[in-house]
Structure formats: structure tokens, C-alpha cells
Design a protein around this motif. Structure first.
Motif, PDB file in Angstrom:
ATOM      1  N   ASP A 572       0.861  -1.185   0.000  1.00  0.00           N
ATOM      2  CA  ASP A 572       0.000   0.000   0.000  1.00  0.00           C
ATOM      3  C   ASP A 572       0.899   1.237   0.000  1.00  0.00           C
ATOM      4  O   ASP A 572       1.639   1.476   0.945  1.00  0.00           O
ATOM      5  N   ILE A 573       0.832   2.012  -1.093  1.00  0.00           N
ATOM      6  CA  ILE A 573       1.673   3.214  -1.205  1.00  0.00           C
ATOM      7  C   ILE A 573       0.801   4.473  -1.299  1.00  0.00           C
ATOM      8  O   ILE A 573       1.218   5.498  -1.839  1.00  0.00           O
ATOM      9  N   THR A 574      -0.405   4.387  -0.744  1.00  0.00           N
ATOM     10  CA  THR A 574      -1.370   5.491  -0.855  1.00  0.00           C
ATOM     11  C   THR A 574      -0.776   6.811  -0.392  1.00  0.00           C
ATOM     12  O   THR A 574      -0.962   7.851  -1.033  1.00  0.00           O
ATOM     13  N   ASP A 575      -0.082   6.814   0.730  1.00  0.00           N
ATOM     14  CA  ASP A 575       0.436   8.068   1.292  1.00  0.00           C
ATOM     15  C   ASP A 575       1.710   8.549   0.602  1.00  0.00           C
ATOM     16  O   ASP A 575       2.150   9.671   0.835  1.00  0.00           O
ATOM     17  N   ASP A 576       2.300   7.701  -0.233  1.00  0.00           N
ATOM     18  CA  ASP A 576       3.571   8.065  -0.861  1.00  0.00           C
ATOM     19  C   ASP A 576       3.399   8.990  -2.057  1.00  0.00           C
ATOM     20  O   ASP A 576       4.310   9.754  -2.392  1.00  0.00           O
ATOM     21  N   TYR A 577       2.243   8.886  -2.710  1.00  0.00           N
ATOM     22  CA  TYR A 577       2.016   9.652  -3.939  1.00  0.00           C
ATOM     23  C   TYR A 577       0.778  10.528  -3.813  1.00  0.00           C
ATOM     24  O   TYR A 577      -0.253  10.096  -3.295  1.00  0.00           O
ATOM     25  N   GLY A 578       0.912  11.741  -4.319  1.00  0.00           N
ATOM     26  CA  GLY A 578      -0.245  12.589  -4.554  1.00  0.00           C
ATOM     27  C   GLY A 578      -0.660  12.460  -6.012  1.00  0.00           C
ATOM     28  O   GLY A 578       0.100  11.956  -6.842  1.00  0.00           O
ATOM     29  N   GLU A 634      -3.413  11.925 -15.593  1.00  0.00           N
ATOM     30  CA  GLU A 634      -3.240  11.894 -14.155  1.00  0.00           C
ATOM     31  C   GLU A 634      -1.746  11.893 -13.882  1.00  0.00           C
ATOM     32  O   GLU A 634      -0.998  11.082 -14.446  1.00  0.00           O
ATOM     33  N   LEU A 635      -1.296  12.791 -13.028  1.00  0.00           N
ATOM     34  CA  LEU A 635       0.106  12.874 -12.638  1.00  0.00           C
ATOM     35  C   LEU A 635       0.236  12.347 -11.213  1.00  0.00           C
ATOM     36  O   LEU A 635      -0.271  12.966 -10.262  1.00  0.00           O
ATOM     37  N   HIS A 636       0.835  11.192 -11.075  1.00  0.00           N
ATOM     38  CA  HIS A 636       1.037  10.580  -9.762  1.00  0.00           C
ATOM     39  C   HIS A 636       2.433  10.968  -9.299  1.00  0.00           C
ATOM     40  O   HIS A 636       3.437  10.440  -9.780  1.00  0.00           O
ATOM     41  N   VAL A 637       2.447  11.916  -8.365  1.00  0.00           N
ATOM     42  CA  VAL A 637       3.658  12.652  -7.998  1.00  0.00           C
ATOM     43  C   VAL A 637       4.079  12.273  -6.580  1.00  0.00           C
ATOM     44  O   VAL A 637       3.236  12.159  -5.690  1.00  0.00           O
TER      45      VAL A 637
END
Length: 807
Positions: A572-578, A634-637
């Protein structure tokens, strides 16, 4: 006592016993319930026992209605006497918005199948001659609900469960629970251990403590609730009927008859607090009450006397002051806990007497059959994450208690317990006027208010209308930018990652690096469990996205489907990317100014991805896909560097009239494109064919989870079919769960809706009789009590050939 059982239920209140009874009815008889004291000796025994039909949720209404149908039958079914009072009810409305709510719930009553009507103040006296009607604009009258003795129904269901083969062990405290290496659970009790396939936490006021033994969370607060019963009154002794239960927003209380006296239970709008200073009750706490605090609730009791003067005519016979569990959203926890399989929650009910029967029925279905007859998402314990701390739970549960009889309008949320999860753009967007909603702990912009007034919430179109229209049209005509960092995000990696995803997903996983596809995880019955977007970054690296509220649910779905011998890692990398969504006809021009990546159609096609550098930030996952139906990315930053990319895009977008937009505009845009929503159009009640999603299920694949059942359902044909409609609405739009009629007959239900600002139409999805799905078929949708003309239109209302997406 058994040493092994299929199911062990911890807790003998109405929730635990209701589940035990219904598991046995479903055919699971190797089930046991363990209770530290006597049945009902926690919060059940002292509850007032109200069983209302009136509720703003269709699924919760079905829970309530089932209970009111079951309880009058329990004596015949089990031989155990039950004191059921089917006196009906009156839910009062004192504001125009409350009247709107009554009208919406009237539609739900038609779908749930209970008898109800909206009456005027002058009609109240024929049903309740002792009620003062000052300030009342309308009342919702229910006919077949009422109240019941809590111990009666609990003991009757316990008797019924025993008759079917279930066992109950009283006076036997559970001391601990542990997961065993073989995947079973060991329940440690005072009288020995029981190993089981499934364990259920139905521990009531202790459920958070019990959850903590295994590293789970059960966000509940034990609220102190009080009600008062008077001595008998001659007027009620002489009355030939029993008065209906009244729910009054003026006194913020329920008011009813009780043994020829009056019972009043206020939900005070201030000063409410938790029991035991927020700690747990003693382990030997049994059938006890708390010291009453009558003086503290006097302001609400005085208002109750104004509404129901008989209450003030007699002396007080008893004051009940006890703990009731409360969750932050007022909805009980029922379903799988996050983590290892077969740990279930069934607790946190604040209206548990009414809900005990239905809650038990539907969780039993889920446990036995893999799904329930209703959509269980609103009850799923995984709607709360680790962000639901003890302090958050206490603060928000108190606020929810204070607002028990407050009419929350669509979109309105508690103002406490906020700011728990924020993207790195939160402060920037707040300064731009972002109006935030809380979603799985996140703060997510709904719309942008330049006036500084904030949203004036309403069941009708409100002050956000023009601003949202401008946002939606900016995306359609120019270019818009949205912070959608709330996506749930997972990296699925390893040598078997492709084969794993191909096996669990109904659609075909991309075979080429950079490919993107929309996929669905089906349960064993072939119904829709999850919706995910899968991006292939490399042969052994896939990026999976899903809904914000599904973060724990979908993490479980991925982990639970992985075979022991598959070389796959799920993170789970939800918090790693905006996530920034850049969309609109000028999106390519804006993004090109910030990156050297070739964005031409030949180099960067729709439904493909690249890992790129934008605004000097490397490692950005660029996905040419969106939920609004326009050219865009979508830019996953990396979350810490979101501001750099945001500033560059906003600066580059100035010549093109770039505008920020939020989820209200996104809903308008996705409705114009007829994009389905998980949890509304796509639920475990529905298969892919009924959802008109057959293009996303590849039955030619050798196998996938749910394939065999899907083949059966395709041959069987749909029970209902999703259709896309325009509705002749005026000052409001469909919210979902409105009844749909054809030739005067109820034939379906809406699932969601919104106004399409670019097409100038109010749009809705609905499930209807499959014989009524031809283009142009006419319907009527009941919107706030009025039947509005509607008709099926072609999907989609905007750019049906996807030319703009592929531009």
C-alpha cells in the motif's frame, strides 16, 4: 464446552445473539456464543427498545424493516414470549429542509416496502391526541414499526438458535484471541480454549478492547444515554389505542407511551459525554446503571414537556442512565476486519435493539454465502483506518450523538475530527477557497468558493451551483486541474505479478509495458467486489488504483486472493504519492510546457502510461486516463513534491484559462460520460452483465475469480439492468435510491445522479426491469415526493465516441 467450532461469537447482547440465530438459520449450526455474564447484561437490557422504520439509508432501512417483521413472529417461531408493541411512529419536521428529508425518505419507504405517509400538523391529533403541534411543518407517519422489550427478543433468538443446534456458554469470560499458524483463531476463555474457523467480535461496550488483542481497531465510544419514565397517567389508562413513538427535533428526544406512563429519551445537543472517562467498563460490570445526571438533561426534558404536556403531569417512576455504543458515523460495524481472514466485527450499534435481527441476518448471509442481499459497504468496519484514533472516535462520536435528531443535508459532515489526512497541497488549495469533504480521513476539495461564505447545504440546488458549473465548463472548454490524492494506491510486484492479476481480475491485464486497463474483482458468486485501474509499469511491476474509501477493503481483496506459492508482493503506497488530474482540450499544451516528454497522440496514446519528469520532479507516473472524459493525464507525484508540479502547471495554464475543480464538478462530468461508480452502480448485489459492463469481462480467458458463476449468470439473464437516463428535474437532481416507475408500477431504483452542465441535462443511473431497457423508454422518478418524467438515453450524453479522450 467444545474445543473446536466453525464460528465463535464473543458477546451475548442483541447483536451477538441475533447473529448466532441467523447463522443457524443459514445452516451453520457448529456455532457457539461465549458471554462473560448473562445474556443482555451489557447495554441490551437497559435499552429503550425503539424499532423505527424511518431512515435515510435504503440498506439500513432494510435492516430495520426485517427486525420489525421478525420480532412479532419470534414467539411463534421459538416458543419464547416477546412483548412487541406495533404502535407506529411519527417523525416530526420543523424546518423546510426537514420536510425535504421526509419526502426523500418517503421514496425509500416505497423501495423498502413499509407503509408510511407524510401528514400535515392538523392530521397529527387523530394519531396522537396529546401532542402539541407548534412549529411542526409535517410529520412522517409509519404504521407497523414500534418498540419491543430488548431482553425478550434476545432470549427468543437465543432459544431459536439453541433449537437449531447452536450453543451458548454463559458465565465464561473470553480472555484473549490469537491467530494460529493454520489460519484458524484460538479463543481463550476462563473455561478453556476454543479453536475456530471464524471469530466474531460482538463484545458491545468491550469491543474496542477485544479488537486490540489481535491488533484490530473498533472505533466506538460508550456514550452515557438517559431516559425517564413517569408514573401511569389516567389519560393513557383510558386511551383505547397505544400512542405512536414520536421523534421530535425540537426537544431532540423520542417520546412514547410506556406502561400507561410517558417515556422520554433526549439526545442532548450539548454536554453529552462518554462513560468511565473513556476507559473500558470493569470486567465484572453486569446489568448495572450509571449515576443519573437528570439536571444536565433538564433543558431537553422541559422542551419535551412543551411538546407532550402529559409528561409533566405525573411523577418520575424511573430514570435509566446507561452506556450505549456509538461509532463516529452512527452506523454499526458489521463485516470483515482488516487483515487476516475470518475475523469479523459485529458491534458498535447505537440503535441495536431495532438492528439486532436484520444486522444478524445480513452478516450471516455474508459469512455463509460470501455476500448479503443488501449492499453492506456502509456497515463494513474497514471504512475506518488507523486514522480513527481514540481521541478522534470520542470527539466525533459525541458530535454524532449531539446531532442524533439533526437533519444533515446532502454533503454536510461533522465539523470536528477533521484534518487527519491531507495532501501536501491542502494549505494551498484552502487559500484558493477549497471546500473540503472528509473521505476515509482525507480532506478532498469538493468545489472552490471565491465568496468566502462556504456551502449552504440543502436537499435542493444550493449556492455551489454556479461555481461548480464554471468548474465543469472549464474542463470541457479549456483545462482544469484537480487534486485527487485520495486514490488508494498499491504496487504489485514480483515474478508472478502478471499471472496473479490476470487470475483475479475479470478483464485482461495489459501485456505491454505502459498499458492501462479498468478491471473488476468478482466474488465467488460472480458479483462485483472491487473496481481497480491497473497500469503495467514493467513485466514484474503493476500500479493498482482504487477508490479512497476502499483502501483497506481492496488491500484485503488483493492479499486474500494471493496464493501461498505466488511470488508477489503487495504494498500500500497510498500516502507516498499525490495525484493531480489535468484535463481539458488544452491539457496537452499545458503539460508540454512542463515536461520534455513527447505527449503527441502517436507517442502517448490514450490508456497508456510513462514514468516521466515534470517541472524538474522525476519519477512521476503519468497516466493518460481520467474520470471526466476529456483529453488529459493523471500525474502521480511523490507527495512531498506535489507543490512544485502544481505551481508549474498553474503557471503554464494561465494563458489557457486553467481552473481548479473539485469532486462536485467531477460528478457532473462523469455523469455526462456515463461512468459508473463503485459502491453506487457497482456493488456486490450486481453482476457485470446487470451493470451493463460486459465489455470489461473477458469470458474467453482460461479462468479468473468468479468466471464459472459469471457464465451461469450470463446464461440466466439479468434480474435487473442498469440504464442511463435524463430526468426532468427542476431545482434538484437524483441522489440515488429514488423509486423508478413505469406505467404506474414500481420497476426500479436510481443509484446516483447529477446535472450535466455541458449538456444541460439532469442525468441519473437506475436499475430497472430488464424488459424496459430500450432506448427512449419513458419512466417516472420520484424525487422528493414528486414524480418526474425520465427516459433512457444513449450512453454517453457527452462525446459518445470518445474522440476528445483520444485527441
Amino acid at each position: 464446552m467444545k474445543s473446536h467450532a466453525k464460528v465463535v461469537i464473543v458477546g451475548g447482547g442483541v447483536m451477538g445473539v441475533g447473529l448466532l440465530y441467523h447463522l443457524a438459520l443459514e445452516g451453520w449450526t457448529d456455532v457457539v456464543l461465549v458471554e462473560k455474564g448473562e445474556l443482555t447484561s451489557g447495554s441490551t437490557w437497559h435499552a429503550a427498545g425503539q424499532c423505527p422504520h424511518f431512515n435515510g439509508s435504503l440498506n439500513m432501512t432494510k435492516v430495520h424493516v426485517y427486525g420489525t417483521q421478525l420480532y412479532p413472529q419470534l414467539e411463534k417461531l421459538t416458543g419464547q414470549a416477546v412483548s412487541w408493541h406495533g404502535c407506529g411512529g411519527l417523525r416530526l419536521a420543523t424546518t423546510d429542509e426537514e420536510v425535504n428529508w421526509l419526502k426523500y425518505v418517503y421514496g425509500i419507504s416505497k423501495l423498502a416496502g413499509y407503509e408510511g405517509e407524510i401528514i400535515g400538523p392538523s392530521e397529527i391529533a387523530q394519531y396522537h391526541p396529546y401532542l402539541e403541534t407548534f412549529g411542526i411543518k409535517a410529520a412522517f407517519r409509519t404504521v407497523t414499526d414500534g418498540h419491543v422489550a430488548p431482553a425478550d427478543i434476545t432470549n427468543a433468538m437465543a432459544t431459536g438458535a439453541r433449537q437449531l443446534g447452536a450453543e451458548i456458554y454463559r458465565r465464561n469470560r473470553v480472555m484473549d484471541i490469537k491467530l494460529l499458524p493454520n489460519g484458524e483463531w484460538r479463543v481463550f476463555t476462563e473455561q478453556g480454549n476454543i479453536d475456530c474457523e471464524h471469530v466474531v467480535n460482538a463484545a458491545g461496550s468491550y469491543c474496542d478492547v477485544v479488537a486490540g488483542w489481535t491488533g484490530h481497531i473498533a472505533p466506538i465510544a460508550n456514550m452515557l444515554h438517559q431516559y425517564v419514565i413517569t408514573e401511569p397517567l389516567q389519560e393513557l389508562i383510558d386511551l383505547k389505542m397505544e400512542l405512536p413513538v414520536v421523534r421530535d427535533p425540537y426537544s431532540h428526544a423520542y417520546l412514547r407511551e410506556e406502561t400507561n406512563g410517558v417515556l422520554v429519551g433526549p439526545y442532548e445537543t450539548a454536554t453529552a459525554h462518554v462513560c468511565w472517562d473513556g476507559g473500558q467498563p470493569r470486567w465484572d460490570y453486569e446489568s448495572e446503571l450509571e449515576q443519573n445526571e437528570l439536571d444536565r438533561i433538564m433543558p431537553w426534558l422541559e422542551k419535551a414537556t412543551e411538546r407532550f404536556p402529559l409528561f409533566g403531569k405525573s411523577g418520575v417512576k424511573s430514570i435509566i442512565s446507561g452506556a450505549i455504543t456509538h461509532t463516529p458515523d452512527g452506523v454499526y460495524l458489521s463485516g470483515p476486519a482488516h487483515g487476516p481472514k475470518n475475523y469479523w466485527m459485529h458491534c458498535g450499534a447505537s440503535i441495536g435493539i431495532c438492528q439486532g435481527g436484520g444486522a444478524g441476518k445480513y452478516l450471516a448471509q455474508w459469512m455463509v454465502h460470501g455476500q448479503a442481499d443488501i449492499n453492506m459497504r456502509e456497515f463494513d468496519p474497514r471504512r475506518f483506518g488507523t486514522w480513527a484514533t481514540k481521541d478522534y472516535t470520542t470527539e466525533v462520536s459525541i458530535a454524532d450523538y449531539h446531532h442524533m435528531y439533526y437533519c444533515y443535508k446532502p454533503g454536510e459532515q461533522h465539523e470536528v475530527g477533521r484534518g487527519l489526512r491531507k495532501s501536501s497541497l491542502y494549505d494551498t488549495l484552502k487559500n484558493e477557497g477549497a471546500q473540503f469533504a472528509q473521505i476515509f480521513g482525507w480532506e478532498r476539495p469538493r468545489w472552490y468558493d471565491k465568496s468566502g461564505n462556504g456551502e449552504q447545504y440543502s436537499f435542493r440546488r444550493s449556492n455551489q451551483w454556479e461555481a461548480v458549473k464554471a468548474e465543469a465548463l472549464a474542463v470541457r472548454e479549456r483545462v482544469g486541474l484537480m487534486d485527487l490524492s485520495t486514490f488508494s494506491k498499491y504496487d504489485v510486484t514480483g515474478p508472478d505479478a502478471y499471472a496473479f492479476l490476470e487470475r483475479i481480475c475479470a478483464n485482461k491485464i495489459p501485456a505491454k509495458d505502459g498499458g492501462i486497463m479498468l478491471g473488476h474483482l468478482l466474488n465467488g458468486n460472480g458479483f462485483i467486489e472491487s473496481e481497480i485501474t491497473v497500469t503495467r509499469l514493467a513485466a514484474d511491476h503493476f500500479y493498482v488504483l482504487s477508490a479512497a474509501v476502499a483502501e483497506l477493503h481492496d488491500l484485503d481483496q488483493l492479499n486474500w486472493r494471493k496464493a501461498d506459492d505466488e511470488r508477489v508482493t503487495i504494498k500500500d503506497i497510498t500516502d507516498d504519492y499525490g495525484v493531480l488530474v489535468l484535463a481539458g482540450p488544452s491539457a496537452r499544451d499545458v503539460l508540454s510546457a512542463c515536461t520534455s516528454e513527447n505527449l503527441s497522440n502517436s507517442s502517448f496514446r490514450w490508456l497508456t502510461s510513462k514514468v516521466s519528469t515534470v517541472a524538474g520532479v522525476s519519477g512521476i507516473r503519468l497516466l493518460r486516463v481520467n474520470y471526466v472524459g476529456e483529453l488529459g493525464w493523471e500525474l502521480h507525484v511523490p507527495m512531498a513534491q506535489m507543490k512544485l508540479v502544481y505551481d508549474a502547471l498553474m503557471e503554464a495554464g494561465k494563458p489557457y484559462g486553467i481552473q481548479l475543480f473539485g469532486t462536485y464538478a467531477m460528478n457532473s462530468l462523469r455523469m455526462e460520460k456515463a461512468y459508473r461508480g463503485w459502491g453506487s452502480e457497482l456493488t456486490t448485489e450486481i453482476d457485470m452483465f446487470e451493470a451493463s459492463m460486459s465489455r470489461f469481462i473477458r469470458l474467453e480467458k482460461p479462468d479468473f475469480n468468479g468466471k464459472a458463476a459469471s457464465l451461469v449468470m450470463k446464461q440466466r439473464g439479468p434480474r435487473m439492468t442498469l440504464v442511463y437516463m435524463s430526468v426532468d428535474n427542476t431545482d434538484s437532481d437524483c441522489m440515488g435510491n429514488e423509486p423508478v416507475y413505469h406505467a404506474g408500477k414500481l420497476v426500479g431504483v436510481t443509484t446516483s445522479g447529477g446535472f450535466g452542465h455541458a449538456v444541460g441535462k439532469s442525468l441519473a443511473f437506475a436499475y430497472v426491469d430488464p424488459k424496459l431497457t430500450a432506448l427512449g423508454t419513458e419512466f417516472e422518478v420520484m424525487v422528493f415526493g414528486e414524480k418526474r418524467a425520465a427516459r433512457i438515453i444513449a450512453e454517453s450524453a457527452w462525446d459518445p465516441t470518445n474522440d476528445r479522450l483520444k485527441a
